[in-house]
Design a protein around this motif. Structure first.
Motif, PDB file in Angstrom:
ATOM      1  N   SER A 566       0.832  -1.200   0.000  1.00 45.56           N
ATOM      2  CA  SER A 566       0.000   0.000   0.000  1.00 45.56           C
ATOM      3  C   SER A 566       0.873   1.259   0.000  1.00 45.56           C
ATOM      4  CB  SER A 566      -0.925  -0.004   1.224  1.00 45.56           C
ATOM      5  OG  SER A 566      -1.625   1.212   1.335  1.00 45.56           O
ATOM      6  N   LYS A 567       1.942   1.233   0.806  1.00 44.51           N
ATOM      7  CA  LYS A 567       2.838   2.395   0.873  1.00 44.51           C
ATOM      8  C   LYS A 567       3.536   2.638  -0.460  1.00 44.51           C
ATOM      9  CE  LYS A 567       3.831   2.370   5.813  1.00 44.51           C
ATOM     10  NZ  LYS A 567       4.882   2.439   6.848  1.00 44.51           N
ATOM     11  N   ASN A 580      -6.987   0.265  -1.657  1.00 42.74           N
ATOM     12  CA  ASN A 580      -7.474  -1.115  -1.730  1.00 42.74           C
ATOM     13  C   ASN A 580      -6.669  -2.042  -0.823  1.00 42.74           C
ATOM     14  OD1 ASN A 580      -6.999  -3.942  -3.320  1.00 42.74           O
ATOM     15  ND2 ASN A 580      -9.132  -3.272  -3.446  1.00 42.74           N
ATOM     16  N   PHE A 581      -5.335  -1.936  -0.887  1.00 43.36           N
ATOM     17  CA  PHE A 581      -4.494  -2.808  -0.054  1.00 43.36           C
ATOM     18  C   PHE A 581      -4.564  -2.415   1.420  1.00 43.36           C
ATOM     19  CE2 PHE A 581      -2.404  -3.773  -4.166  1.00 43.36           C
ATOM     20  CZ  PHE A 581      -2.448  -5.153  -4.095  1.00 43.36           C
ATOM     21  N   GLN A 582      -4.720  -1.107   1.685  1.00 45.72           N
ATOM     22  CA  GLN A 582      -4.820  -0.688   3.075  1.00 45.72           C
ATOM     23  C   GLN A 582      -6.126  -1.172   3.700  1.00 45.72           C
ATOM     24  OE1 GLN A 582      -2.266   0.604   4.629  1.00 45.72           O
ATOM     25  NE2 GLN A 582      -3.341   0.666   6.589  1.00 45.72           N
ATOM     26  N   GLU A 583      -7.191  -1.218   2.931  1.00 45.64           N
ATOM     27  CA  GLU A 583      -8.459  -1.755   3.427  1.00 45.64           C
ATOM     28  C   GLU A 583      -8.316  -3.234   3.793  1.00 45.64           C
ATOM     29  OE1 GLU A 583     -11.710   1.126   1.134  1.00 45.64           O
ATOM     30  OE2 GLU A 583     -11.057  -0.767   0.202  1.00 45.64           O
ATOM     31  N   LYS A 584      -7.513  -3.957   2.998  1.00 48.28           N
ATOM     32  CA  LYS A 584      -7.255  -5.364   3.325  1.00 48.28           C
ATOM     33  C   LYS A 584      -6.478  -5.480   4.633  1.00 48.28           C
ATOM     34  CE  LYS A 584      -7.277  -7.017  -1.461  1.00 48.28           C
ATOM     35  NZ  LYS A 584      -6.474  -7.634  -2.561  1.00 48.28           N
ATOM     36  N   VAL A 585      -5.568  -4.527   4.870  1.00 45.99           N
ATOM     37  CA  VAL A 585      -4.815  -4.522   6.123  1.00 45.99           C
ATOM     38  C   VAL A 585      -5.760  -4.334   7.306  1.00 45.99           C
ATOM     39  CG1 VAL A 585      -3.095  -3.256   7.484  1.00 45.99           C
ATOM     40  CG2 VAL A 585      -2.680  -3.699   5.055  1.00 45.99           C
ATOM     41  N   VAL A 586      -6.655  -3.368   7.198  1.00 46.93           N
ATOM     42  CA  VAL A 586      -7.631  -3.105   8.269  1.00 46.93           C
ATOM     43  C   VAL A 586      -8.481  -4.344   8.517  1.00 46.93           C
ATOM     44  CG1 VAL A 586      -9.672  -1.754   8.898  1.00 46.93           C
ATOM     45  CG2 VAL A 586      -7.687  -0.618   7.860  1.00 46.93           C
TER      46      VAL A 586
END
Length: 657
Positions: A566-567, A580-586
């Protein structure tokens, strides 16, 4: 999972020794004819388990003993001939004399006990027999040389000669034969001894195919095939282990165990040893969970056959202590160690007892009992020679205990003493010294002495690169050097080490091994630090794919790889992908429940900032290179090393008392 001490493992794991076992072979092909006497021959392997006595289980369908028989060409007494009227004839024709001479040459070859005597007899055979008739003699000669292990080049030469003859015979008959499989196994064994691992693998894989074809054709019974198949599987294990393909190699070792289970008594001592071999192999790749049942099975068999107070059971308990340490069940580990020490002391096994006491001190350190560990080591050091490796190990463990007490000056003095001893052992025991230096470098790292740690690791890498069977360890050390260089801000210098580590580890462990994922994660961090977000995103994507497969998508390290991806996309300005990837992290941290509340809050905060930045209301300085925290499990060099560079000496892997 915290790793078991590499020194604790290395005390247990020893390189295999060349051994052999007997097999049965029926006279089914034409080139057997020259060898007239019943003979004993061997298929060489690094396992002693299928011994002559053991193989009586393989011959229940026949009264034939476990020997290799060659069908005689003639059965009459060649000293006296009988005419059709029953009268003795004293004179023999030239043809009959030749038959007798050939028979005597065969007998001399078959009765020869030493390799030198066999070679002399073989020279006479070469003068009396056609080349196509010497296939089996070449095989037997090669087996004898390979068993003795003194001249693998000559063993290989005889095996290659036998293969040419047997290949010609197979082409004429269009059938596979057991001698052909034996010859290929011999070629694999001799190539392994010469460190020609790729050649060895090719021969052994072909032997496997030949044996499968023989089974399909039904030309030999399963009882005749199994000993050769066992030898092939065990050599495949040794060869793949030497090539660094350790996890794949364990599959071959387990197949060899399955063959033994089909042929030996359920409570056979040899099955106990075979189960312990598999346990050691799993310990070598830090798969302690898989190792546990095999070690327990080995101990159960040895208790039944030898008694609770036998040395073999003490060995099992010592290995069990390593396994429990790896599983972080340190109290159980210490209990098994103490039981092992008691038996070793009763049997007067002073050397093994000393190593067990060092192991116990390391377990006490893992339990936080630092003063207790120091007292244990003070007692052990009095039993060691001044310049011995054991004394160096004592000071390394002493340094670890003192380091945990933050007595850094005392810890460094202990490490200096250990290095002084090890410096003198480098030429005679390079592998042991390399392992010790890896342990020492970790302690310097703990004390923030990064330059010293890197220097020791570079020296370790130079030693390991000279050992053909340690290339997988070179990959682990290279990964560790790269991480430490990254940690100290030497990013450009770190990248070649990390790239080299990724290639070596992929070759050794496969492209989906989690250790490769950690290296790619660090490479991504390095590229991001150098403002190369596209390269970073590619590395983080590789890392995430590997960790999702090997660790599962909800593992903390897999989540971290997703966070890094995400970064990287945010640094490229690709905010929809970053969000999108940060939402998966959450989502993943939410699945961890209350134990991950801090991580979840941080993930939500970053997600909101990403959304804000996507709307153009946030500064461009939000996203920076991944910070390299020494306490981070995902990027920890200690964690990486523990998973991908612990040396296991399972080459065919036997516990030493």
């Amino acid at each position: 999972m915290r790793r078991a001490s590499s020194r604790l493992l290395s005390h247990l794991l020893q390189p295999p020794t060349k051994a052999s076992y007997y097999i049965v072979l029926r006279d089914s092909t034409s080139y057997f004819s020259p060898l007239a006497a019943a003979t004993t021959t061997t298929v060489t392997t690094n396992d002693q388990s299928l011994s002559h006595k053991s193989l009586t289980h393989l011959n229940s369908c026949s009264k034939t003993p476990s020997f290799l028989f060659f069908s005689p060409k003639t059965s009459q007494n060649l000293n006296t001939l009988v005419d059709p009227n029953g009268q003795n004839v004293s004179k023999m024709s030239s043809r009959q004399r030749k038959i007798k001479e050939r028979s005597q040459i065969e007998e001399a070859f078959e009765s020869a006990e030493s390799a030198d005597d066999m070679l002399e007899a073989f020279k006479d055979m070469e003068a009396s027999f056609d080349e196509r008739e010497l296939g089996l003699a070449c095989l037997k000669m090669g087996l004898k040389l390979d068993q003795e292990g003194e001249d693998p080049e000559k063993a290989l030469s005889f095996a290659q000669r036998a293969l040419k003859i047997m290949d010609d015979d197979q082409n004429n008959s269009n059938k596979s034969s057991l001698p052909l499989a034996m010859t290929l196994q011999l070629l694999g064994s001799a190539s392994y001894s010469l460190n020609k691992f790729n050649d060895s693998l090719g021969y052994l894989n072909r032997a496997n195919r030949v044996l499968s074809k023989i089974e399909q054709e039904g030309s030999c019974s399963a009882n005749d095939i199994r000993p050769v198949l066992h030898a092939v599987q065990f050599e495949l294990y040794n060869t793949k282990t030497a090539m660094g393909r350790r996890e794949e190699a364990i599959g071959n070792l387990r197949k060899s165990l399955e063959i033994k289970e089909m042929t030996l008594e359920e409570d056979s001592r040899e099955l106990g040893k075979a189960n312990r071999d598999v346990a050691e192999a799993y310990v070598a790749v830090l798969n302690f969970k898989e190792a546990l049942p095999f070690c327990l099975k080995a101990m159960e068999i040895n208790k039944m056959q030898l008694g609770h107070n036998s040395v073999e059971v003490a060995h099992d308990r010592r290995l069990l202590g390593v396994i429990y340490t790896g599983l972080e069940e340190h109290e159980k580990a210490l209990e098994q160690n103490q039981l092992s020490q008691r038996v070793l002391k009763n049997w007067g096994c002073s050397s093994d007892l000393l190593r067990a006491e060092i192991d116990a001190a390391n377990m006490q350190i893992a339990l936080g009992r630092y003063d207790e560990a120091i007292n244990t080591l003070k007692g052990v050091v009095q039993q060691t020679d001044k310049e011995s490796e054991d004394r160096a190990l004592v000071f390394i463990s002493m340094a670890k205990a003192l380091c945990n007490q933050e007595k850094f000056a005392d810890s460094k003095r202990c490490l200096e003493i250990a290095c002084g001893i090890l410096d003198k052992k480098e030429s005679s025991s390079p592998l042991n010294v390399a392992e010790a230096f890896m342990e020492i470098s970790m302690q310097y790292e703990t004390m923030n002495e990064f330059e010293t740690a890197i220097s020791l690791l570079k020296r370790t890498m130079a030693m390991l690169e000279k050992l053909p069977q340690e290339q997988h360890s070179v990959g682990g050390v290279s990964a560790r050097i790269g991480w430490l260089l990254l940690l100290t801000g030497k990013v450009e210098e770190a990248i070649p080490y990390l790239e080299d580590a990724a290639e070596r580890l992929k070759e050794s462990f496969g492209s989906k091994h989690f250790g490769v994922g950690y290296v790619y994660n660090n490479l991504g961090a390095a590229y991001l630090e150098l403002d190369r977000p596209q390269s970073a995103a590619q590395m983080f994507a590789y890392a995430k794919d590997i960790m999702d497969v090997s660790l599962g998508p909800h593992h903390a390290d897999s989540i971290e790889a997703c966070q890094n991806l995400s970064k990287a996309y945010a640094a490229m300005g690709s905010y929809p992908l970053a969000i999108n990837f940060q939402e998966k992290v959450v989502e993943s941290w939410e699945g961890h429940g209350p134990s991950a509340q801090d991580e979840l809050k941080e993930a939500i905060r970053v997600l909101e900032q990403l959304k804000s930045k996507a709307r153009g209301s946030s500064s461009d300085s939000l996203m920076k290179a991944l910070p390299l925290s020494r306490d981070s499990e995902g990027l920890s060099g200690r964690n990486l090393k523990s998973r991908v560079s612990v040396k296991d000496r399972c080459r065919n892997d036997h516990l030493e008392a």
